[in-house]
Design a protein around this motif. Structure first.
Motif, PDB file in Angstrom:
ATOM      1  N   HIS A  76       0.896  -1.196   0.003  1.00 15.91           N
ATOM      2  CA  HIS A  76       0.028   0.027  -0.017  1.00 15.91           C
ATOM      3  C   HIS A  76       0.915   1.286   0.075  1.00 15.91           C
ATOM      4  O   HIS A  76       0.572   2.190  -0.795  1.00 15.91           O
ATOM      5  CB  HIS A  76      -0.890   0.127   1.277  1.00 15.91           C
ATOM      6  CG  HIS A  76      -2.143   0.687   1.102  1.00 15.91           C
ATOM      7  ND1 HIS A  76      -3.430  -0.013   0.719  1.00 15.91           N
ATOM      8  CD2 HIS A  76      -2.561   1.759   1.098  1.00 15.91           C
ATOM      9  CE1 HIS A  76      -4.436   0.776   0.579  1.00 15.91           C
ATOM     10  NE2 HIS A  76      -4.048   1.873   0.855  1.00 15.91           N
ATOM     11  N   ALA A  79       2.193   1.926  -3.280  1.00 23.50           N
ATOM     12  CA  ALA A  79       1.172   2.680  -4.383  1.00 23.50           C
ATOM     13  C   ALA A  79       1.012   4.125  -3.842  1.00 23.50           C
ATOM     14  O   ALA A  79       1.137   4.944  -4.817  1.00 23.50           O
ATOM     15  CB  ALA A  79      -0.039   1.766  -4.057  1.00 23.50           C
ATOM     16  N   TRP A 114      -6.975   6.186 -10.404  1.00 25.68           N
ATOM     17  CA  TRP A 114      -6.530   6.122  -8.841  1.00 25.68           C
ATOM     18  C   TRP A 114      -7.913   5.939  -8.053  1.00 25.68           C
ATOM     19  O   TRP A 114      -7.837   5.163  -7.067  1.00 25.68           O
ATOM     20  CB  TRP A 114      -5.863   7.429  -8.322  1.00 25.68           C
ATOM     21  CG  TRP A 114      -5.458   7.450  -6.888  1.00 25.68           C
ATOM     22  CD1 TRP A 114      -6.439   8.176  -5.943  1.00 25.68           C
ATOM     23  CD2 TRP A 114      -4.417   6.911  -6.291  1.00 25.68           C
ATOM     24  NE1 TRP A 114      -5.822   7.746  -4.701  1.00 25.68           N
ATOM     25  CE2 TRP A 114      -4.669   7.222  -4.840  1.00 25.68           C
ATOM     26  CE3 TRP A 114      -3.485   6.091  -6.718  1.00 25.68           C
ATOM     27  CZ2 TRP A 114      -3.832   6.653  -3.966  1.00 25.68           C
ATOM     28  CZ3 TRP A 114      -2.594   5.613  -5.645  1.00 25.68           C
ATOM     29  CH2 TRP A 114      -2.919   5.748  -4.301  1.00 25.68           C
ATOM     30  N   HIS A 118      -7.279   2.249  -6.561  1.00 21.62           N
ATOM     31  CA  HIS A 118      -6.927   2.453  -5.103  1.00 21.62           C
ATOM     32  C   HIS A 118      -8.037   2.835  -3.997  1.00 21.62           C
ATOM     33  O   HIS A 118      -8.096   1.925  -3.142  1.00 21.62           O
ATOM     34  CB  HIS A 118      -6.063   3.697  -4.823  1.00 21.62           C
ATOM     35  CG  HIS A 118      -4.793   3.539  -3.885  1.00 21.62           C
ATOM     36  ND1 HIS A 118      -3.980   2.737  -3.588  1.00 21.62           N
ATOM     37  CD2 HIS A 118      -5.480   4.166  -2.843  1.00 21.62           C
ATOM     38  CE1 HIS A 118      -3.414   3.023  -2.261  1.00 21.62           C
ATOM     39  NE2 HIS A 118      -4.382   4.003  -1.635  1.00 21.62           N
ATOM     40  N   THR A 142      -6.762  -5.772  -3.522  1.00 19.49           N
ATOM     41  CA  THR A 142      -5.719  -5.549  -3.943  1.00 19.49           C
ATOM     42  C   THR A 142      -5.064  -6.092  -5.316  1.00 19.49           C
ATOM     43  O   THR A 142      -4.219  -5.845  -5.641  1.00 19.49           O
ATOM     44  CB  THR A 142      -4.570  -5.770  -2.881  1.00 19.49           C
ATOM     45  OG1 THR A 142      -4.715  -7.194  -2.496  1.00 19.49           O
ATOM     46  CG2 THR A 142      -5.151  -5.043  -1.566  1.00 19.49           C
TER      47      THR A 142
END
Length: 149
Positions: A76, A79, A114, A118, A142
């Motif tokens: 994470h 990212a 994004w 995400h 994920t």
């Protein structure tokens, strides 16, 4: 293109969810501005917001992940770093070339990716981890299966 916040995107931590709702609202503002021919001006405001957002929001999210021993914290964090680097590149391009229609479109696409990848994937997975506990968590948001939890 309009991307609307949906309650299903919540991770169950009000402060993080509130920040995500704000990000969606800002993205919507950019899309409305593009439609009105004001994309370049709105892009400047959005990038200023995102620079601060990236620092504060990511720090809070990573602290949450550390506190609950989230197994994919490193993934994470990577990212988050990639987003900060991409954002820095966009800010530099605007500094050099100005906010061209192409750059406005490019930023809109990057932010949409994004939001979908995400916020609606990786971040929601944190919520699943928090709400269901380690035994029921799969790491599905994920694209990476959790191992050794």
């Amino acid at each position: 293109m309009i991307v609307v916040w949906d309650k299903s995107y919540e991770i169950g931590v009000e402060q993080i969810d509130r920040q995500h709702r704000e990000l969606f609202a800002r993205f919507d503002g950019l899309m409305v501005a593009i439609g009105a021919g004001e994309g370049a001006k709105e892009l400047q405001r959005l990038l200023g917001f995102l620079e601060e957002y990236a620092l504060n929001h990511f720090r809070e999210e990573e602290a949450l992940m550390r506190s609950c021993h989230y197994p994919l914290l490193a993934f994470h964090r990577e990212a988050h770093q990639a987003f900060r680097e991409r954002l820095g590149s966009l800010v530099a391009m605007i500094g050099e070339k100005g906010a061209s229609p192409q750059l406005v479109t490019q930023t809109g696409r990057m932010l949409l990716r994004w939001l979908t990848d995400h916020v609606c994937g990786m971040d929601r997975d944190i919520g699943t981890f928090l709400l269901t506990g380690r035994s029921a968590w799969s790491g599905s948001g994920t694209g990476v299966a959790a191992v050794g939890h």
